[in-house]
Design a protein around this motif. Structure first.
Motif, PDB file in Angstrom:
ATOM      1  N   ARG A  30       8.950   5.441   8.023  1.00  0.00           N
ATOM      2  CA  ARG A  30       8.033   4.340   8.330  1.00  0.00           C
ATOM      3  C   ARG A  30       6.636   4.931   8.540  1.00  0.00           C
ATOM      4  O   ARG A  30       6.333   5.459   9.600  1.00  0.00           O
ATOM      5  CB  ARG A  30       8.502   3.588   9.585  1.00  0.00           C
ATOM      6  N   TYR A  31       5.804   4.842   7.489  1.00  0.00           N
ATOM      7  CA  TYR A  31       4.510   5.529   7.555  1.00  0.00           C
ATOM      8  C   TYR A  31       3.356   4.755   6.924  1.00  0.00           C
ATOM      9  O   TYR A  31       2.261   5.284   6.767  1.00  0.00           O
ATOM     10  CB  TYR A  31       4.611   6.911   6.902  1.00  0.00           C
ATOM     11  N   TYR A  32       3.564   3.497   6.525  1.00  0.00           N
ATOM     12  CA  TYR A  32       2.499   2.697   5.926  1.00  0.00           C
ATOM     13  C   TYR A  32       2.071   1.593   6.878  1.00  0.00           C
ATOM     14  O   TYR A  32       2.857   1.127   7.715  1.00  0.00           O
ATOM     15  CB  TYR A  32       2.975   2.018   4.634  1.00  0.00           C
ATOM     16  N   ASP A  33       0.849   1.161   6.685  1.00  0.00           N
ATOM     17  CA  ASP A  33       0.343  -0.028   7.391  1.00  0.00           C
ATOM     18  C   ASP A  33       0.097  -1.122   6.356  1.00  0.00           C
ATOM     19  O   ASP A  33      -0.465  -0.859   5.291  1.00  0.00           O
ATOM     20  CB  ASP A  33      -0.953   0.297   8.136  1.00  0.00           C
ATOM     21  N   MET A  34       0.505  -2.340   6.668  1.00  0.00           N
ATOM     22  CA  MET A  34       0.346  -3.444   5.722  1.00  0.00           C
ATOM     23  C   MET A  34      -1.120  -3.702   5.372  1.00  0.00           C
ATOM     24  O   MET A  34      -1.417  -4.156   4.266  1.00  0.00           O
ATOM     25  CB  MET A  34       0.983  -4.713   6.277  1.00  0.00           C
ATOM     26  N   ALA A  35      -2.026  -3.418   6.272  1.00  0.00           N
ATOM     27  CA  ALA A  35      -3.452  -3.628   5.977  1.00  0.00           C
ATOM     28  C   ALA A  35      -3.881  -2.787   4.778  1.00  0.00           C
ATOM     29  O   ALA A  35      -4.625  -3.259   3.900  1.00  0.00           O
ATOM     30  CB  ALA A  35      -4.303  -3.299   7.198  1.00  0.00           C
ATOM     31  N   ASP A  36      -3.407  -1.551   4.716  1.00  0.00           N
ATOM     32  CA  ASP A  36      -3.750  -0.675   3.593  1.00  0.00           C
ATOM     33  C   ASP A  36      -3.113  -1.181   2.299  1.00  0.00           C
ATOM     34  O   ASP A  36      -3.725  -1.100   1.218  1.00  0.00           O
ATOM     35  CB  ASP A  36      -3.270   0.750   3.876  1.00  0.00           C
ATOM     36  N   TYR A  37      -1.903  -1.692   2.400  1.00  0.00           N
ATOM     37  CA  TYR A  37      -1.191  -2.226   1.234  1.00  0.00           C
ATOM     38  C   TYR A  37      -1.919  -3.446   0.673  1.00  0.00           C
ATOM     39  O   TYR A  37      -2.202  -3.514  -0.527  1.00  0.00           O
ATOM     40  CB  TYR A  37       0.228  -2.587   1.666  1.00  0.00           C
ATOM     41  N   VAL A  38      -2.245  -4.379   1.532  1.00  0.00           N
ATOM     42  CA  VAL A  38      -2.957  -5.592   1.100  1.00  0.00           C
ATOM     43  C   VAL A  38      -4.312  -5.227   0.502  1.00  0.00           C
ATOM     44  O   VAL A  38      -4.716  -5.780  -0.534  1.00  0.00           O
ATOM     45  CB  VAL A  38      -3.118  -6.573   2.274  1.00  0.00           C
ATOM     46  N   ASN A  39      -5.019  -4.302   1.118  1.00  0.00           N
ATOM     47  CA  ASN A  39      -6.342  -3.907   0.614  1.00  0.00           C
ATOM     48  C   ASN A  39      -6.248  -3.267  -0.766  1.00  0.00           C
ATOM     49  O   ASN A  39      -7.170  -3.411  -1.587  1.00  0.00           O
ATOM     50  CB  ASN A  39      -7.024  -2.951   1.594  1.00  0.00           C
ATOM     51  N   LEU A  40      -5.153  -2.563  -1.042  1.00  0.00           N
ATOM     52  CA  LEU A  40      -4.970  -1.973  -2.363  1.00  0.00           C
ATOM     53  C   LEU A  40      -4.935  -3.061  -3.432  1.00  0.00           C
ATOM     54  O   LEU A  40      -5.578  -2.932  -4.491  1.00  0.00           O
ATOM     55  CB  LEU A  40      -3.675  -1.159  -2.402  1.00  0.00           C
ATOM     56  N   PHE A  41      -4.223  -4.144  -3.168  1.00  0.00           N
ATOM     57  CA  PHE A  41      -4.147  -5.238  -4.142  1.00  0.00           C
ATOM     58  C   PHE A  41      -5.488  -5.955  -4.276  1.00  0.00           C
ATOM     59  O   PHE A  41      -5.897  -6.314  -5.392  1.00  0.00           O
ATOM     60  CB  PHE A  41      -3.041  -6.220  -3.749  1.00  0.00           C
ATOM     61  N   LYS A  42      -6.179  -6.138  -3.169  1.00  0.00           N
ATOM     62  CA  LYS A  42      -7.499  -6.771  -3.238  1.00  0.00           C
ATOM     63  C   LYS A  42      -8.440  -5.945  -4.101  1.00  0.00           C
ATOM     64  O   LYS A  42      -9.222  -6.486  -4.895  1.00  0.00           O
ATOM     65  CB  LYS A  42      -8.073  -6.946  -1.830  1.00  0.00           C
ATOM     66  N   GLU A  43      -8.358  -4.626  -3.954  1.00  0.00           N
ATOM     67  CA  GLU A  43      -9.187  -3.735  -4.767  1.00  0.00           C
ATOM     68  C   GLU A  43      -8.787  -3.833  -6.238  1.00  0.00           C
ATOM     69  O   GLU A  43      -9.647  -3.855  -7.132  1.00  0.00           O
ATOM     70  CB  GLU A  43      -9.020  -2.295  -4.265  1.00  0.00           C
ATOM     71  N   ALA A  44      -7.484  -3.905  -6.493  1.00  0.00           N
ATOM     72  CA  ALA A  44      -7.006  -4.022  -7.878  1.00  0.00           C
ATOM     73  C   ALA A  44      -7.512  -5.308  -8.510  1.00  0.00           C
ATOM     74  O   ALA A  44      -8.013  -5.310  -9.654  1.00  0.00           O
ATOM     75  CB  ALA A  44      -5.486  -3.976  -7.903  1.00  0.00           C
ATOM     76  N   TRP A  45      -7.387  -6.419  -7.797  1.00  0.00           N
ATOM     77  CA  TRP A  45      -7.828  -7.711  -8.343  1.00  0.00           C
ATOM     78  C   TRP A  45      -9.332  -7.721  -8.565  1.00  0.00           C
ATOM     79  O   TRP A  45      -9.817  -8.306  -9.528  1.00  0.00           O
ATOM     80  CB  TRP A  45      -7.392  -8.835  -7.407  1.00  0.00           C
ATOM     81  N   LYS A  46     -10.078  -7.061  -7.681  1.00  0.00           N
ATOM     82  CA  LYS A  46     -11.531  -6.984  -7.823  1.00  0.00           C
ATOM     83  C   LYS A  46     -11.907  -6.218  -9.094  1.00  0.00           C
ATOM     84  O   LYS A  46     -12.942  -6.467  -9.704  1.00  0.00           O
ATOM     85  CB  LYS A  46     -12.131  -6.286  -6.594  1.00  0.00           C
ATOM     86  N   ASN A  47     -11.004  -5.308  -9.498  1.00  0.00           N
ATOM     87  CA  ASN A  47     -11.232  -4.514 -10.706  1.00  0.00           C
ATOM     88  C   ASN A  47     -10.491  -5.084 -11.914  1.00  0.00           C
ATOM     89  O   ASN A  47     -10.267  -4.380 -12.902  1.00  0.00           O
ATOM     90  CB  ASN A  47     -10.796  -3.065 -10.460  1.00  0.00           C
ATOM     91  N   ASP A  48     -10.123  -6.374 -11.822  1.00  0.00           N
ATOM     92  CA  ASP A  48      -9.467  -7.088 -12.926  1.00  0.00           C
ATOM     93  C   ASP A  48      -8.156  -6.449 -13.371  1.00  0.00           C
ATOM     94  O   ASP A  48      -7.795  -6.478 -14.550  1.00  0.00           O
ATOM     95  CB  ASP A  48     -10.416  -7.216 -14.132  1.00  0.00           C
ATOM     96  N   ILE A  49      -7.440  -5.864 -12.422  1.00  0.00           N
ATOM     97  CA  ILE A  49      -6.113  -5.339 -12.702  1.00  0.00           C
ATOM     98  C   ILE A  49      -5.106  -6.424 -12.336  1.00  0.00           C
ATOM     99  O   ILE A  49      -5.042  -6.867 -11.193  1.00  0.00           O
ATOM    100  CB  ILE A  49      -5.837  -4.054 -11.904  1.00  0.00           C
ATOM    101  N   ASP A  50      -4.343  -6.849 -13.313  1.00  0.00           N
ATOM    102  CA  ASP A  50      -3.401  -7.955 -13.118  1.00  0.00           C
ATOM    103  C   ASP A  50      -2.088  -7.408 -12.571  1.00  0.00           C
ATOM    104  O   ASP A  50      -1.257  -6.886 -13.313  1.00  0.00           O
ATOM    105  CB  ASP A  50      -3.176  -8.697 -14.443  1.00  0.00           C
ATOM    106  N   VAL A  51      -1.906  -7.520 -11.270  1.00  0.00           N
ATOM    107  CA  VAL A  51      -0.692  -7.022 -10.627  1.00  0.00           C
ATOM    108  C   VAL A  51      -0.308  -7.990  -9.510  1.00  0.00           C
ATOM    109  O   VAL A  51      -1.162  -8.503  -8.787  1.00  0.00           O
ATOM    110  CB  VAL A  51      -0.908  -5.592 -10.059  1.00  0.00           C
ATOM    111  N   LYS A  52       0.977  -8.262  -9.395  1.00  0.00           N
ATOM    112  CA  LYS A  52       1.480  -9.160  -8.356  1.00  0.00           C
ATOM    113  C   LYS A  52       1.795  -8.353  -7.098  1.00  0.00           C
ATOM    114  O   LYS A  52       2.291  -7.221  -7.171  1.00  0.00           O
ATOM    115  CB  LYS A  52       2.746  -9.891  -8.827  1.00  0.00           C
ATOM    116  N   MET A  53       1.523  -8.954  -5.945  1.00  0.00           N
ATOM    117  CA  MET A  53       1.799  -8.307  -4.663  1.00  0.00           C
ATOM    118  C   MET A  53       3.114  -8.831  -4.094  1.00  0.00           C
ATOM    119  O   MET A  53       3.278 -10.025  -3.875  1.00  0.00           O
ATOM    120  CB  MET A  53       0.677  -8.570  -3.657  1.00  0.00           C
ATOM    121  N   SER A  54       4.026  -7.902  -3.874  1.00  0.00           N
ATOM    122  CA  SER A  54       5.344  -8.279  -3.382  1.00  0.00           C
ATOM    123  C   SER A  54       5.811  -7.259  -2.352  1.00  0.00           C
ATOM    124  O   SER A  54       5.120  -6.287  -2.034  1.00  0.00           O
ATOM    125  CB  SER A  54       6.338  -8.375  -4.543  1.00  0.00           C
TER     126      SER A  54
END
Length: 270
Positions: A59-83
């Motif tokens: 157990r070593y991740y924080d959800m804030a970092d995970y969510v921010n990764l997807f926000k960054e991807a979407w900002k860069n027009d990377i089409d990826v679903k968050m699950s």
């Protein structure tokens, strides 16, 4: 339409560069709907759901970092679903529901990896299979498939017959059919789809999840499907999808389901 909804970044980093290795492979293979579904037990926010010594060490991740990764991807027009792939944990429906509602997931996968303190698919627990009654393990496993479906918390059940991973399978076919029947009956009464996962081809079972008989029951009871590779490295994205498509069509499937922010749509398969 092709999907690959079950993929993990855990062997690398929660970075855009590593994520792009996965999405680039998906694009190369013509996969229109691609998602990352990291194991929920990696996140500090799930400590009230699943606890044991094996999990707690990982157990070593924080959800804030995970969510921010997807926000960054979407900002860069990377089409990826968050699950997320959540270990279904009996007795923790309230906690699982609260976690799921806290984030804007496109879909949520529920999977069964634990029967009590027994990690059924882990190499570290491999010898435990020889100490246990296979029929009791299967009955307990499919008990959880039933209550997972009845919880209606999940959009997809991951690798529905993972319990066969090390080739321990009851010899009594009628017993096995009973487990399949009650599992698919519960799933048919829920919102939960079944994934055809190619991950089993890379495991000791060397078969797809689910097997043909179980998938036929899913089709006969109108349970929708998605396709998944359960890739833990970029090169496994979309792996062996030709076999998954062949199996799907053999039992009668002609359609596949997609997810975006919980909304599902149906498309022609392939």
């Amino acid at each position: 339409m092709l999907t690959d909804y079950h993929n993990h970044l855990e062997r690398g980093t929660l970075t855009l560069d590593y994520l792009k290795q996965f999405t680039d492979t998906a694009n190369e293979k013509g996969i229109q709907h691609f998602g990352i579904s990291e194991h929920a037990y990696h996140f500090y926010q799930t400590a009230d759901i699943l606890r044991n010594s094996w999990v707690d060490e990982r157990r070593y991740y924080d959800m804030a970092d995970y969510v921010n990764l997807f926000k960054e991807a979407w900002k860069n027009d990377i089409d990826v679903k968050m699950s997320i792939e959540m270990d279904y944990t009996p007795g923790k429906h309230k906690e699982m529901g609260q976690f799921i509602k806290s984030y804007d997931f496109d879909y949520v996968i529920g999977s069964i990896h634990w029967i009590g303190d027994f990690g059924i698919d882990l190499a570290e627990y491999r010898k435990e299979w020889d100490r246990r009654d296979v029929y009791e393990v299967y009955r307990s496993y499919f008990d959880q498939v039933v209550t997972l479906a009845q919880s209606n918390l999940f959009d997809i059940i991951g690798h529905i017959d993972l319990v066969k991973i090390f080739k321990y399978v009851p010899e009594d076919e009628s017993f096995l059919m009973e487990q399949y029947d009650r599992a698919t009956t519960a799933l048919a009464q829920s919102k939960t789809c079944v994934e055809i996962s190619t991950a089993g081809l890379r495991k000791p079972t060397q078969t797809l999840y689910p097997d043909k008989t179980l998938l036929q029951m899913c089709f006969d009871k109108n349970i929708p499907i998605v396709l998944s590779s359960d890739a833990h490295v970029p090169e496994h994205v979309g792996a062996d999808f030709d076999q998954a498509l062949t199996l799907a069509r053999q039992v009668g499937y002609e359609e596949i389901v997609t997810f975006s922010k919980g909304e599902r749509k149906t498309y022609s398969l392939g």
